[in-house]
Write a protein that holds these residues in place. Structure first.
Motif, mmCIF file in Angstrom:
data_model
loop_
_atom_site.group_PDB
_atom_site.id
_atom_site.type_symbol
_atom_site.label_atom_id
_atom_site.label_comp_id
_atom_site.label_asym_id
_atom_site.label_seq_id
_atom_site.Cartn_x
_atom_site.Cartn_y
_atom_site.Cartn_z
ATOM 1 N N GLY A 78 -3.083 -1.944 -1.618
ATOM 2 C CA GLY A 78 -2.144 -3.118 -2.032
ATOM 3 C C GLY A 78 -0.484 -3.035 -1.272
ATOM 4 O O GLY A 78 -0.660 -3.066 -0.173
ATOM 5 N N ASP A 79 0.385 -2.634 -2.148
ATOM 6 C CA ASP A 79 1.687 -2.277 -1.660
ATOM 7 C C ASP A 79 2.010 -0.739 -1.243
ATOM 8 O O ASP A 79 3.061 -0.783 -0.772
ATOM 9 C CB ASP A 79 2.761 -3.002 -2.523
ATOM 10 C CG ASP A 79 2.521 -4.585 -2.555
ATOM 11 O OD1 ASP A 79 2.182 -5.255 -1.738
ATOM 12 O OD2 ASP A 79 2.965 -5.005 -3.779
ATOM 13 N N GLU A 80 1.178 -0.400 -1.573
ATOM 14 C CA GLU A 80 1.155 1.340 -1.208
ATOM 15 C C GLU A 80 0.782 1.806 0.013
ATOM 16 O O GLU A 80 -0.605 1.372 0.338
ATOM 17 C CB GLU A 80 0.613 2.044 -2.456
ATOM 18 C CG GLU A 80 1.102 3.579 -2.384
ATOM 19 C CD GLU A 80 2.732 3.828 -2.807
ATOM 20 O OE1 GLU A 80 3.259 3.965 -1.911
ATOM 21 O OE2 GLU A 80 3.006 3.618 -4.036
ATOM 22 N N VAL A 81 1.278 2.506 0.766
ATOM 23 C CA VAL A 81 0.793 3.273 2.017
ATOM 24 C C VAL A 81 0.710 4.667 1.747
ATOM 25 O O VAL A 81 1.525 5.317 1.165
ATOM 26 C CB VAL A 81 2.101 2.813 3.081
ATOM 27 C CG1 VAL A 81 1.391 3.629 4.389
ATOM 28 C CG2 VAL A 81 2.279 1.591 3.397
ATOM 29 N N TYR A 82 -0.485 5.184 2.205
ATOM 30 C CA TYR A 82 -1.048 6.725 1.773
ATOM 31 C C TYR A 82 -0.882 7.382 3.572
ATOM 32 O O TYR A 82 -1.597 7.062 4.456
ATOM 33 C CB TYR A 82 -2.076 6.572 1.328
ATOM 34 C CG TYR A 82 -2.349 6.157 -0.244
ATOM 35 C CD1 TYR A 82 -2.113 6.891 -1.210
ATOM 36 C CD2 TYR A 82 -2.446 4.890 -0.255
ATOM 37 C CE1 TYR A 82 -1.833 6.402 -2.240
ATOM 38 C CE2 TYR A 82 -2.559 4.277 -1.789
ATOM 39 C CZ TYR A 82 -2.166 5.173 -2.549
ATOM 40 O OH TYR A 82 -2.180 4.546 -3.913
ATOM 41 N N ILE A 83 -0.094 8.261 3.455
ATOM 42 C CA ILE A 83 -0.015 9.333 4.752
ATOM 43 C C ILE A 83 -0.759 10.578 4.567
ATOM 44 O O ILE A 83 -0.618 11.087 3.442
ATOM 45 C CB ILE A 83 1.213 9.594 5.131
ATOM 46 C CG1 ILE A 83 2.452 8.260 5.021
ATOM 47 C CG2 ILE A 83 1.722 10.394 6.032
ATOM 48 C CD1 ILE A 83 3.829 8.430 5.245
#
Length: 570
Positions: A78-83
């Motif tokens: 979605g609009d979330e980025v996971y590092i």
């Protein structure tokens, strides 16, 4: 037949392609934040990568560009980025682990790997020293062994050959003193005392053993002798488990040895610990470990040895990759007497903390420079570029303070003046500047500081300074009259400096180890979390002695840093 072969080849090729694609995706994800972060890989544009959208999994693999310098693989949902946490851990020094509770898995996140220990009450100079009951100094990697002749650790911290390091010896003594106060009463088994407990020793031809009364110790003792040509010695068979602290009183006239044989309870491997009347420190050949206990010169001496520690240190010399065996997997199967002499009070126990504490206390009495009052460090020490190298013979405020803490407790416990007198002499380096061979430096010509490493220019190390204050307080509490006043004056002088300089170590998110950023005009030497927590624990201890509000204010803020809090910015 040709058709079947083509079908098989087609399936094989398809399987290889699928495996290759999956391997590429997994490799990309697993490598996030490791070598790409550390090796600073070159910038990549997004057009160089294939679209890795996964409708089934509901996320898209994308590249994250870090500060315009390099990229790592990330995931977008979605609009979330996971590092990847592996990157976060290295980049921000954050710690985390997967844990399962009640069958549910979750991820635990920590800013610090250390813990704070709140004092249970006012600090007592006769009681436990900070949290040293949790210390196991002798098992540290930088400890070569516990000396057979002195019963104290030999350090390899700055020199591989090994040397006596006063700070480490004091920590050894303080840890055993503290353990004696906090652990349950140890289990002890008397093996032989020549009176109430007498064993049937195996005496080979030509050897002799008898029990005689010795006026020097006012008790019966075991007298023994074996020929120089004897290869077996006088022996006692045992089947003893769990208790591996070996204590005995020994008197010898000639060269000889006491050998303890241990066996692995699983693999049945046999190990030999030889305690010989020689000046060797430690030697090991295969499963034979030799410790020199010195030349006793017709005098009684008590020796206390942790057999498991002695075994591990010896085996580590010949094979550093060898895994250590737990105590539960070993047993004592034999004791062998060789040479001639007398032995008494042979025991095996779970611990002998006070015996080992007094080994340390006696070392400080015997090895003090009577003129200067100091315990010299016999190695060269380079603290930092830009600071003069400390040549062998330098004194440390931390070593002096720790030693005084040991000796003050030894005097309180035993009442013997030799310990108090040595502690009082230990104040002398506090009255001499570091430039002239003492341990005292001045900050801006205004505040007195006791240097852990008396460098030029001064380093103003925080934890070592506070440890020296605790030693001064211990002596002030144990001594009387002028001696107590001298210690009190030095303590109060140091406390004034601490209260006025403490905030200089505050970075807004942690603490610094020292003030080299001020004296050398270099980058700050940031304290590791274990040193940061030590700073807090030390100040919490001092706050039970002195209720100045600055200690509460500082510790609350510094404890917050360990949970990710930071000082406000403009």
């Amino acid at each position: 037949m040709l058709y079947m072969m083509m079908r098989i080849n087609f399936k094989t090729i398809l399987l290889i392609l699928v495996v290759a694609v999956l391997s590429s995706i997994l490799t990309s994800w697993n490598n996030c934040g490791n070598n790409s972060f550390e090796n600073n890989v070159e910038w990549k544009t997004h057009s160089q990568h294939k679209d890795r959208t996964s409708n089934e999994l509901g996320y898209q693999e994308i590249d994250c560009y870090i500060n315009g310098g390099y990229s790592i693989g990330c995931r977008k949902e979605g609009d979330e980025v996971y590092i990847p946490f592996s990157f976060i851990h290295k980049y921000f020094e954050i710690y985390g682990k997967l844990a399962t509770y009640d069958g549910l898995e979750r991820f635990e996140w920590f800013h610090s790997y250390s813990k704070i220990v709140n004092p249970k009450g006012k600090y007592d100079s006769r009681g436990v020293f900070m949290t040293f009951e949790n210390y196991n100094v002798e098992v540290r990697e930088r400890v070569k062994c516990v000396s057979g002749s002195d019963g104290v650790p030999i350090s390899t911290q700055w020199e591989s050959q090994g040397y006596y390091y006063p700070t480490q010896i004091a920590q050894f003594g303080l840890s055993h003193y503290s353990k004696n106060l906090t652990e349950p009463e140890p289990y002890k088994k008397v093996i032989e005392d020549a009176e109430r407990v007498r064993q049937d020793w195996i005496v080979p031809q030509g050897s002799l053993i008898t029990r005689i009364y010795d006026k020097n110790v006012n008790s019966y003792v075991l007298k023994y002798a074996t020929p120089e040509t004897s290869a077996s010695g006088i022996s006692l068979r045992l089947e003893h488990v769990l208790d591996f602290v070996f204590k005995f009183d020994l008197y010898t006239k000639d060269n000889g040895s006491i050998t303890v044989i241990l066996q692995s309870r699983e693999k049945k491997d046999v190990y030999y610990l030889h305690y010989t009347t020689s000046n060797i420190v430690l030697q090991a050949f295969n499963n034979h470990v030799h410790y020199g206990i010195g030349l006793l010169n017709n005098q009684w001496r008590r020796l206390t040895r942790d057999l498991v520690v002695d075994l591990h240190k010896g085996l580590n010399i010949s094979d550093k990759t060898r895994k250590q065996m737990s105590r539960s997997k070993l047993k004592v199967i034999k004791i062998i007497l060789s040479g001639s002499g007398m032995i008494d009070n042979i025991t095996l126990s779970t611990s002998e903390h006070m015996e080992q504490f007094y080994d340390a206390a006696r070392w400080f009495v015997a090895n003090q420079n009577i003129t200067s009052g100091g315990w010299p460090n016999p190695v060269r020490r380079k603290v930092s570029n830009g600071m003069a190298i400390l040549e062998p013979g330098w004194y440390s405020s931390m070593g002096q303070g720790h030693a005084i803490s040991v000796l003050s407790r030894a005097y309180y416990h035993s009442g013997e003046d030799k310990y108090l007198n040595a502690a009082i002499r230990g104040l002398r380096p506090f009255k001499v500047s570091s430039i002239k061979g003492g341990i005292t430096a001045s900050f801006l010509g205004k505040y007195i500081w006791y240097e852990e490493y008396p460098t030029t220019p001064p380093s103003f190390i925080l934890n070592g300074f506070i440890y020296s204050l605790i030693g001064l307080y211990d002596l002030k509490s144990i001594a009387s009259g002028k001696d107590a006043n001298d210690a009190l004056k030095l303590f109060e002088q140091g406390m004034t400096s601490l209260k006025n300089m403490l905030t200089l170590y505050d970075t807004g998110s942690g603490t610094t180890y020292d003030l080299r950023h001020f004296t050398l005009k270099t980058a700050p030497n940031i304290a590791r979390w274990d040193y940061h927590s030590t700073h807090i624990n030390q100040i919490l201890l001092l706050s039970t002695i002195d209720n100045d509000p600055i200690f509460t204010t500082i510790t609350e803020r510094w404890i917050g840093y360990m949970s990710g809090k930071r000082a406000a910015h403009n």
